[in-house]
Design a protein around this motif. Structure first.
Motif: not given
Length: 193
Positions: A34-35, A38-39
């Motif tokens: 997920r992290l 996002q980036y």
């Protein structure tokens, strides 16, 4: 009814560690996924696994350098000053250390007189006794872990005179197989690898 409780607890001993390990691993990878989603503009299957492995190796590498050792030491002292956190952190750290160093710990197979003189049990030589224990004996004693058959997670730590142990020239893998299979697979010598 005794059989029920025996099998129930044996089942718990097997299921709980597997479930906790699976839960932790899945959550670490899903959080990382997920992290990164996002980036990072690029996403491919397995990116979380690669990133987690790289982070673990990077932290291990950094922790072996002087500056980060001091930072980690300071952080541990800080955690050690908080009453409840100290207990949890120290317990988890000791458990993790025992688990990840267990391969090193179960290297030296020996025979010891256990459970009584006249019989011998296969065990594994543990690290040197600490000063508070060693000073209680007039001669050199060693700690030996005698695992229970079919279940390496249970056993007995016994302290015996060094003169009573018989070192074995066997591979650690075959000594572990001997214990796990309740003696149906005999230990092999180091020469027959």
């Amino acid at each position: 009814m005794k059989w029920f409780s025996k099998y129930f607890f044996n089942g718990l001993i097997l299921i709980v560690p597997i479930t906790i390990t699976t839960f932790v691993v899945i959550n670490i990878f899903s959080f990382t996924d997920r992290l990164l989603g996002q980036y990072l503009p690029i996403h491919f299957p397995g990116v979380a696994l690669v990133v987690v492995l790289l982070v673990i190796v990077l932290v291990g590498w950094l922790s072996s350098h002087w500056l980060l050792k001091n930072v980690i030491g300071y952080g541990e002292r800080l955690l050690g000053s908080i009453p409840v956190v100290k207990f949890i952190y120290n317990s988890v750290k000791q458990l993790a250390t025992a688990v990840f160093e267990s391969q090193k710990l179960l290297q030296n197979a020996v025979l010891v007189p256990y459970p009584h003189p006249g019989v011998k049990s296969l065990g594994f030589l543990m690290p040197e006794l600490s000063a508070p224990l060693a000073e209680k004996f007039s001669e050199e004693h060693v700690c030996v872990f005698v695992p229970m058959s079919l279940n390496l997670t249970a056993g007995f730590n016994i302290i015996v005179p060094r003169r009573d142990i018989i070192p074995l020239d066997v591979t650690s893998e075959s000594a572990l197989q001997y214990v796990i299979t309740a003696g149906s697979i005999m230990p092999r010598s180091n020469d027959s690898k």
